[in-house]
Scaffold this motif. Structure first.
Motif, short mmCIF file in Angstrom:
data_model
loop_
_atom_site.label_atom_id
_atom_site.label_comp_id
_atom_site.label_asym_id
_atom_site.label_seq_id
_atom_site.Cartn_x
_atom_site.Cartn_y
_atom_site.Cartn_z
N LYS A 192 0.83 -1.20 0.00
CA LYS A 192 0.00 0.00 0.00
C LYS A 192 0.87 1.26 0.00
O LYS A 192 0.61 2.21 -0.74
N GLN A 193 1.91 1.23 0.80
CA GLN A 193 2.81 2.39 0.89
C GLN A 193 3.58 2.62 -0.40
O GLN A 193 4.02 3.74 -0.67
N SER A 194 3.72 1.55 -1.21
CA SER A 194 4.42 1.69 -2.49
C SER A 194 3.49 2.09 -3.63
O SER A 194 3.91 2.22 -4.78
N GLY A 195 2.20 2.26 -3.31
CA GLY A 195 1.23 2.70 -4.31
C GLY A 195 0.33 1.62 -4.86
O GLY A 195 -0.51 1.89 -5.72
N ALA A 196 0.45 0.41 -4.36
CA ALA A 196 -0.41 -0.69 -4.80
C ALA A 196 -1.83 -0.49 -4.25
O ALA A 196 -2.04 0.21 -3.26
N PHE A 197 -2.80 -1.13 -4.90
CA PHE A 197 -4.19 -1.13 -4.44
C PHE A 197 -4.38 -2.39 -3.61
O PHE A 197 -4.13 -3.50 -4.09
N THR A 198 -4.80 -2.24 -2.35
CA THR A 198 -4.83 -3.37 -1.43
C THR A 198 -6.22 -3.64 -0.89
O THR A 198 -6.97 -2.72 -0.55
N LEU A 199 -6.55 -4.92 -0.77
CA LEU A 199 -7.86 -5.37 -0.32
C LEU A 199 -7.71 -6.41 0.79
O LEU A 199 -6.77 -7.21 0.77
N CYS A 200 -8.66 -6.41 1.72
CA CYS A 200 -8.75 -7.47 2.72
C CYS A 200 -10.16 -8.03 2.73
O CYS A 200 -11.14 -7.29 2.58
N GLN A 201 -10.26 -9.34 2.93
CA GLN A 201 -11.57 -9.96 3.10
C GLN A 201 -12.13 -9.57 4.46
O GLN A 201 -11.40 -9.52 5.46
N ASN A 202 -13.42 -9.31 4.53
CA ASN A 202 -14.01 -8.87 5.80
C ASN A 202 -14.24 -10.05 6.75
O ASN A 202 -14.21 -11.22 6.35
N GLU A 203 -14.47 -9.71 8.01
CA GLU A 203 -14.58 -10.74 9.05
C GLU A 203 -15.75 -11.69 8.80
O GLU A 203 -15.63 -12.91 8.99
N GLU A 204 -16.88 -11.14 8.38
CA GLU A 204 -18.09 -11.96 8.24
C GLU A 204 -17.95 -13.06 7.20
O GLU A 204 -18.57 -14.12 7.34
N SER A 205 -17.16 -12.85 6.17
CA SER A 205 -17.04 -13.85 5.11
C SER A 205 -15.82 -14.76 5.28
O SER A 205 -15.63 -15.69 4.50
N CYS A 206 -14.99 -14.49 6.29
CA CYS A 206 -13.79 -15.31 6.53
C CYS A 206 -14.13 -16.57 7.33
O CYS A 206 -14.99 -16.55 8.20
N VAL A 207 -13.43 -17.65 7.05
CA VAL A 207 -13.46 -18.82 7.92
C VAL A 207 -12.70 -18.50 9.21
O VAL A 207 -13.15 -18.79 10.31
N VAL A 208 -11.53 -17.89 9.04
CA VAL A 208 -10.72 -17.42 10.19
C VAL A 208 -10.26 -16.00 9.89
O VAL A 208 -9.53 -15.77 8.92
N TYR A 209 -10.67 -15.06 10.71
CA TYR A 209 -10.32 -13.65 10.50
C TYR A 209 -9.04 -13.33 11.29
O TYR A 209 -9.07 -12.62 12.28
N GLY A 210 -7.92 -13.89 10.81
CA GLY A 210 -6.64 -13.67 11.46
C GLY A 210 -5.73 -12.77 10.65
O GLY A 210 -5.44 -11.63 11.03
N MET A 211 -5.30 -13.25 9.49
CA MET A 211 -4.42 -12.48 8.62
C MET A 211 -5.06 -11.17 8.16
O MET A 211 -4.42 -10.11 8.25
#
Length: 347
Positions: free
Chosen positions: A292-311
């Protein structure tokens, strides 16, 4: 309250070893050890376990059939005990499709010693399974629209762990055939990634392969890091190429998502669209922040749709995500970003 664990395995040795490991921990309780699916069915009703370890290869009714029935009748976090063979790997990937949370490879030789060496892994996976969300139906992701250009300029990067095989499959099924070269790191031991790559290839419009090293990244192609090897993306003139490395574990893993993401910071930077999906631990969080700091577009899966919301949680807490989305929205968000920035058509 202790986590109630049921062990289902036709091997008395495995039942005893797993039982000893489970009973050695104050927060775990072995409520039963079943030699087959029929006994297991009664024990599930009697003890209502929080987690089940399940052998794939059992007499009378195999583990996959038992798992399928269990997920319909009483969805429960299940860890598969898998043999490291081609047939075992295929059955293991199938078990994850049916709703198993994760798997533990059964040692081929020296079972008692092998299980002891896996003690920490087994305990971590049982505890993670107890906190996980059981997915009885796979997330349906709408196919994304065709990308209006093809280019070697852009790269899509995906990282995942527990629950990731099905999440990655959902994303890859939705991607258009001319999507940018896609690099994937999923925490998985050797012998399983080749089977997983074949499964992805069968369901994706892109060509998906297990990385071998030296490949030039091309649009319409996806490359999965092989088990127990890091995958690095390097710049080679105007091209991107893959390298595989046997160096030390990064963030506790090999292959490591952080290792892959950090290599993209150096080689591609703002040309990257990256997603961190379901998984235990923190691997990928620091790498996503650097992207993200280098200018990339970054996404994370949300908690509700994760099997394990760790990473994803670790990355969100660092402020590493431009967007936090349910799994079904991630492919379209990737394509929309790629359309927004456009690129040259150099191939």
């Amino acid at each position: 309250m202790a986590i109630k664990v049921l062990v289902v395995d036709d091997s008395a040795l495995i039942r005893n070893l797993l039982g000893e490991i489970i009973n050695s921990e104050a927060d775990l309780q072995l409520v039963g050890a079943a030699p087959d699916a029929f006994v297991a069915k009664q024990m599930v009703k009697q003890f209502q376990p929080d987690v089940i370890t399940l052998d794939i290869e059992m007499p009378k009714v195999d583990g996959l059939r038992f798992l399928e029935v269990l997920m319909s009748a009483r969805p429960t976090p299940v860890l598969m005990i898998s043999t490291l063979t081609e047939a075992g790997a295929d059955a293991t990937i199938r078990s994850l499709e049916l709703g198993a949370i994760d798997f533990i490879p059964k040692p081929k030789l020296g079972v008692a010693q092998g299980i002891e060496e896996y003690r920490s892994v087994i305990l971590e996976k049982i505890r993670t399974a107890a906190r996980s969300r059981v997915k009885t139906q796979r997330t349906k992701v709408k196919a994304t629209s065709h990308l209006s250009y093809s280019s070697t300029e852009k790269i899509i990067a995906i990282g995942a762990s527990t629950g990731g095989t099905e999440a990655i499959k959902s994303v890859m099924e939705a991607m258009p055939p001319n999507a940018p070269a896609t690099v994937i790191t999923q925490h998985m031991p050797p012998g399983y990634t080749s089977t997983f790559a074949k499964r992805l290839n069968n369901c994706s419009k892109m060509k998906v392969v297990e990385a071998r090293g030296g490949e030039r990244l091309l649009p319409g192609n996806a490359y999965l890091a092989p088990g127990d090897r890091h995958m690095r993306i390097v710049r080679s003139g105007a091209d991107y190429r893959l390298e595989l490395h046997d160096s030390e574990r990064v963030s506790g893993h090999r292959p490591s998502v952080d290792f892959m993401f950090q290599s993209l910071v150096k080689s591609a930077g703002s040309n990257v669209v990256a997603a961190l999906l379901t998984g235990m631990g923190k691997d990928g969080a620091q790498g996503l922040l650097a992207l993200k700091q280098s200018g990339a577009f970054t996404l994370c899966q949300n908690e509700e749709s994760c099997v394990v919301y760790g990473m994803p949680r670790a990355a969100v807490q660092l402020g590493a995500a431009d967007k936090v989305l349910p799994l079904e929205a991630i492919p379209e968000a990737m394509i929309q970003q790629l359309e927004k920035v456009k690129a040259g058509s150099r191939l």
